[in-house]
Design a protein around this motif. Structure first.
Motif, PDB file in Angstrom:
ATOM      1  N   ARG A   5      47.624  26.077  31.156  1.00 55.07           N
ATOM      2  CA  ARG A   5      48.902  26.019  31.860  1.00 55.07           C
ATOM      3  C   ARG A   5      49.609  24.700  31.570  1.00 55.07           C
ATOM      4  O   ARG A   5      48.999  23.647  31.536  1.00 55.07           O
ATOM      5  CB  ARG A   5      48.680  26.183  33.356  1.00 55.07           C
ATOM      6  CG  ARG A   5      48.141  27.562  33.689  1.00 55.07           C
ATOM      7  CD  ARG A   5      47.688  27.630  35.105  1.00 55.07           C
ATOM      8  NE  ARG A   5      48.632  28.408  35.872  1.00 55.07           N
ATOM      9  CZ  ARG A   5      48.552  28.585  37.168  1.00 55.07           C
ATOM     10  NH1 ARG A   5      47.597  28.025  37.856  1.00 55.07           N
ATOM     11  NH2 ARG A   5      49.437  29.314  37.787  1.00 55.07           N
ATOM     12  N   THR A   6      50.889  24.831  31.383  1.00 57.00           N
ATOM     13  CA  THR A   6      51.686  23.648  31.067  1.00 57.00           C
ATOM     14  C   THR A   6      52.437  23.173  32.304  1.00 57.00           C
ATOM     15  O   THR A   6      52.402  23.798  33.353  1.00 57.00           O
ATOM     16  CB  THR A   6      52.663  23.926  29.922  1.00 57.00           C
ATOM     17  OG1 THR A   6      53.299  22.688  29.555  1.00 57.00           O
ATOM     18  CG2 THR A   6      53.730  24.938  30.319  1.00 57.00           C
ATOM     19  N   ASP A   7      53.114  22.106  32.138  1.00 57.33           N
ATOM     20  CA  ASP A   7      53.935  21.546  33.198  1.00 57.33           C
ATOM     21  C   ASP A   7      55.267  21.142  32.586  1.00 57.33           C
ATOM     22  O   ASP A   7      55.369  20.928  31.379  1.00 57.33           O
ATOM     23  CB  ASP A   7      53.241  20.333  33.831  1.00 57.33           C
ATOM     24  CG  ASP A   7      53.815  19.994  35.194  1.00 57.33           C
ATOM     25  OD1 ASP A   7      54.645  20.769  35.701  1.00 57.33           O
ATOM     26  OD2 ASP A   7      53.438  18.954  35.735  1.00 57.33           O
ATOM     27  N   ALA A   8      56.264  21.074  33.408  1.00 57.09           N
ATOM     28  CA  ALA A   8      57.572  20.564  32.992  1.00 57.09           C
ATOM     29  C   ALA A   8      58.021  19.585  34.065  1.00 57.09           C
ATOM     30  O   ALA A   8      57.599  19.673  35.216  1.00 57.09           O
ATOM     31  CB  ALA A   8      58.579  21.702  32.844  1.00 57.09           C
ATOM     32  N   ARG A   9      58.858  18.652  33.667  1.00 57.71           N
ATOM     33  CA  ARG A   9      59.356  17.695  34.655  1.00 57.71           C
ATOM     34  C   ARG A   9      60.774  17.286  34.301  1.00 57.71           C
ATOM     35  O   ARG A   9      61.213  17.410  33.149  1.00 57.71           O
ATOM     36  CB  ARG A   9      58.456  16.471  34.750  1.00 57.71           C
ATOM     37  CG  ARG A   9      58.436  15.584  33.543  1.00 57.71           C
ATOM     38  CD  ARG A   9      57.434  14.439  33.731  1.00 57.71           C
ATOM     39  NE  ARG A   9      57.283  13.675  32.525  1.00 57.71           N
ATOM     40  CZ  ARG A   9      57.931  12.552  32.258  1.00 57.71           C
ATOM     41  NH1 ARG A   9      58.818  12.074  33.108  1.00 57.71           N
ATOM     42  NH2 ARG A   9      57.729  11.902  31.133  1.00 57.71           N
TER      43      ARG A   9
END
Length: 197
Positions: free
Chosen positions: A65-69
């Motif tokens: 799973r990735t993340d974005a910010r």
């Protein structure tokens, strides 16, 4: 994490939805349709090397799973600016980080820019799904997407070294589709930039 759609955008102009999410269609339909509607390629974002931002495992589970910010957000009554980052492609053999910059002069212009941070080469697909079903291209290669009450004009800048193609209800490959209600799919215009050739 239902869809691999980090940094995908939707855009409405004067109350008219112009750039639109492609929706869900079916949870239990054929694999190729599920992959298109939930995968990165079918969304309004960058897809690298035909890979999703996360690894799909079974129908409802994503691995890695990735993340974005949001790196920066500025807004007042005249302008808006946002810089978003997503890290899903750091898992690739040639890692990359996707940055998306959106600059808005309210009621007039939206400027969208993407760049990749990393070394090496990738096949890049940048897609935009439009709510409308009509478009025109002028002699300067500006694209006008025609909506009911307004139009969206797209001027190419950094994308000049990409091939640009339009899809509408294509099945080989699957492209140019949206789903506004569960279980229903319908053609839409998808404009796609690709650097493969």
């Amino acid at each position: 994490y239902g869809h691999a759609d980090m940094l995908s955008i939707d855009l409405s102009i004067k109350g008219v939805n112009m750039i639109t999410d492609n929706g869900t269609y079916l949870y239990n339909g054929k694999k190729e349709w599920r992959d298109y509607f939930k995968g990165t390629y079918g969304h309004n974002t960058i897809c690298l090397d035909k890979e999703d931002q996360m690894v799909n495992h079974r129908r409802f589970k994503w691995l890695k799973r990735t993340d974005a910010r949001v790196e920066k957000w500025v807004e007042n009554d005249k302008i808006g600016f946002v810089h978003g980052i997503q890290y899903g492609y750091k898992r690739l053999k040639v890692p990359a980080t996707h940055h998306r910059l959106i600059f808005l002069i309210k009621d007039e212009y939206v400027v969208l820019g993407d760049y990749l941070e990393g070394l090496g080469k990738h096949e890049i697909d940048i897609g935009f799904n439009f709510d409308a079903l009509e478009y025109s291209i002028d002699e300067e290669q500006r694209v006008d997407i025609l909506g009911e009450k307004c139009g969206l004009t797209i001027l190419q800048y950094n994308y000049n070294y990409f091939d640009r193609k339009f899809y509408r209800g294509d099945t080989s490959p699957i492209d140019g589709w949206r789903s506004t209600e569960y279980g229903i799919k319908e053609p839409c215009i998808t404009m796609r930039y690709n650097n493969k050739e």
